[in-house]
Enzyme design. Structure first.
Site, PDB file in Angstrom:
ATOM      1  N   ASP A 104     -12.664  19.814  83.462  1.00  0.00           N
ATOM      2  CA  ASP A 104     -13.712  19.454  82.503  1.00  0.00           C
ATOM      3  C   ASP A 104     -15.064  19.722  83.165  1.00  0.00           C
ATOM      4  O   ASP A 104     -15.515  20.855  83.200  1.00  0.00           O
ATOM      5  CB  ASP A 104     -13.500  17.982  82.122  1.00  0.00           C
ATOM      6  CG  ASP A 104     -14.408  17.507  81.009  1.00  0.00           C
ATOM      7  OD1 ASP A 104     -14.842  18.328  80.201  1.00  0.00           O
ATOM      8  OD2 ASP A 104     -14.680  16.285  80.935  1.00  0.00           O
ATOM      9  N   ARG A 166       0.512   9.963  76.552  1.00  0.00           N
ATOM     10  CA  ARG A 166       0.962  10.895  77.588  1.00  0.00           C
ATOM     11  C   ARG A 166       2.320  11.517  77.276  1.00  0.00           C
ATOM     12  O   ARG A 166       2.631  12.615  77.696  1.00  0.00           O
ATOM     13  CB  ARG A 166       1.063  10.179  78.941  1.00  0.00           C
ATOM     14  CG  ARG A 166      -0.267   9.688  79.502  1.00  0.00           C
ATOM     15  CD  ARG A 166      -0.071   9.271  80.962  1.00  0.00           C
ATOM     16  NE  ARG A 166      -1.141   8.420  81.459  1.00  0.00           N
ATOM     17  CZ  ARG A 166      -2.288   8.856  81.975  1.00  0.00           C
ATOM     18  NH1 ARG A 166      -2.524  10.137  82.044  1.00  0.00           N
ATOM     19  NH2 ARG A 166      -3.195   8.012  82.427  1.00  0.00           N
TER      20      ARG A 166
HETATM   21  P1  5GP Z   1     -13.646  16.549  85.635  1.00  0.00           P
HETATM   22  O1  5GP Z   1     -13.787  15.936  86.984  1.00  0.00           O
HETATM   23  O2  5GP Z   1     -13.267  18.012  85.647  1.00  0.00           O
HETATM   24  O3  5GP Z   1     -14.821  16.287  84.758  1.00  0.00           O
HETATM   25  O4  5GP Z   1     -12.560  15.731  84.891  1.00  0.00           O
HETATM   26  C1  5GP Z   1     -11.277  15.935  85.026  1.00  0.00           C
HETATM   27  C2  5GP Z   1     -10.536  14.709  84.503  1.00  0.00           C
HETATM   28  O5  5GP Z   1     -11.159  14.117  83.349  1.00  0.00           O
HETATM   29  C3  5GP Z   1      -9.190  15.148  84.046  1.00  0.00           C
HETATM   30  O6  5GP Z   1      -8.271  15.143  85.102  1.00  0.00           O
HETATM   31  C4  5GP Z   1      -8.882  14.129  82.971  1.00  0.00           C
HETATM   32  O7  5GP Z   1      -8.327  12.982  83.582  1.00  0.00           O
HETATM   33  C5  5GP Z   1     -10.210  13.749  82.379  1.00  0.00           C
HETATM   34  N1  5GP Z   1     -10.484  14.484  81.135  1.00  0.00           N
HETATM   35  C6  5GP Z   1     -11.415  15.420  80.919  1.00  0.00           C
HETATM   36  N2  5GP Z   1     -11.372  15.888  79.663  1.00  0.00           N
HETATM   37  C7  5GP Z   1     -10.361  15.233  79.055  1.00  0.00           C
HETATM   38  C8  5GP Z   1      -9.789  15.291  77.723  1.00  0.00           C
HETATM   39  O8  5GP Z   1     -10.184  16.054  76.829  1.00  0.00           O
HETATM   40  N3  5GP Z   1      -8.738  14.459  77.504  1.00  0.00           N
HETATM   41  C9  5GP Z   1      -8.235  13.609  78.440  1.00  0.00           C
HETATM   42  N4  5GP Z   1      -7.205  12.850  78.097  1.00  0.00           N
HETATM   43  N5  5GP Z   1      -8.743  13.543  79.696  1.00  0.00           N
HETATM   44  C10 5GP Z   1      -9.789  14.347  79.994  1.00  0.00           C
END
Ligand code: 5GP
Ligand code: MG
Length: 181
Positions: A104, A166
């Site tokens: 993300d 999940r």
């Molecule tokens: P980042 O550090 O890349 O911003 O976030 C990664 C984490 O955010 C992922 O491992 C996940 O746990 C959570 N996350 C980001 N986007 C989503 C989404 O659309 N749905 C869900 N369920 N989790 C997300």
């Protein structure tokens, strides 16, 4: 209350895509000592499917997990990342494949890569089921991506909202997750 969802990727679509991913991973990782590092909890279903298919491609990795927490709300991970559980097997001189459910902002994956660098693996590659490039804050591109998605909150296939969803065999978008329950 029942949260409305829109299915983005079916069970069959995901299965087919994972097979393609494992086929490329197998080519790139052949003849190396491999450690798969899963980022819990979201990666557990994706990782299990990847690893089971690796057997068919004659890839025999070790598997370990890290648990990370990001401070802040459930929908939008905030700035800080912390290690709740670190690796327990050595990755020194080995080929590491970091597996997460979704990339993300990129902060989690960047943090893991920085942590791993200290442990002196031979190479580190990253594999995510989903990539949401619109929200990227850190300059990072996964080496293996299942599907790119728009800036929407998704659940299923290991991904949760408030700990639920999940178990779903598909990936779906849920609307307004913050106001859903
Ligand atoms: P980042 O550090 O890349 O911003 O976030 C990664 C984490 O955010 C992922 O491992 C996940 O746990 C959570 N996350 C980001 N986007 C989503 C989404 O659309 N749905 C869900 N369920 N989790 C997300
Ligand atoms: Mg996660």
């Amino acid at each position: 209350m029942k949260i409305p969802e829109k299915i983005l990727f079916s069970k069959e679509q995901i299965e087919n895509r994972i097979r393609e991913l494992v086929s490329s991973i197998a080519e790139d990782f052949r003849d190396r000592e491999i450690v798969i590092v899963g980022i819990l909890k979201g990666s557990f279903i994706f990782l299990a499917d990847l690893v089971r298919l690796m057997y068919e491609y004659n890839i025999h990795p070790q598997v370990d997990f890290m648990i990370l927490s990001s401070y802040g709300g459930s929908t939008y991970p905030s700035t800080m990342v912390k290690i709740e559980r670190d690796l327990s097997i050595s990755v020194e001189g080995k080929a590491v494949l970091v597996v997460d459910d979704i990339l993300d902002t990129g902060r989690t994956m960047q943090y893991v890569k920085e942590r791993l660098r200290w442990l002196e693996p031979e190479i580190v590659r990253t594999c995510v089921l989903l990539d949401k490039p619109a929200r990227r804050i850190v300059d990072i591109t996964p080496d293996y991506t299942g599907f790119q998605i728009e800036d929407e909150f998704v659940v299923g296939f290991g991904l949760d909202y408030n700990g639920f969803h999940r178990e779903k065999p598909y990936i779906a978008v849920i609307q307004n997750p913050e106001s859903a329950d």
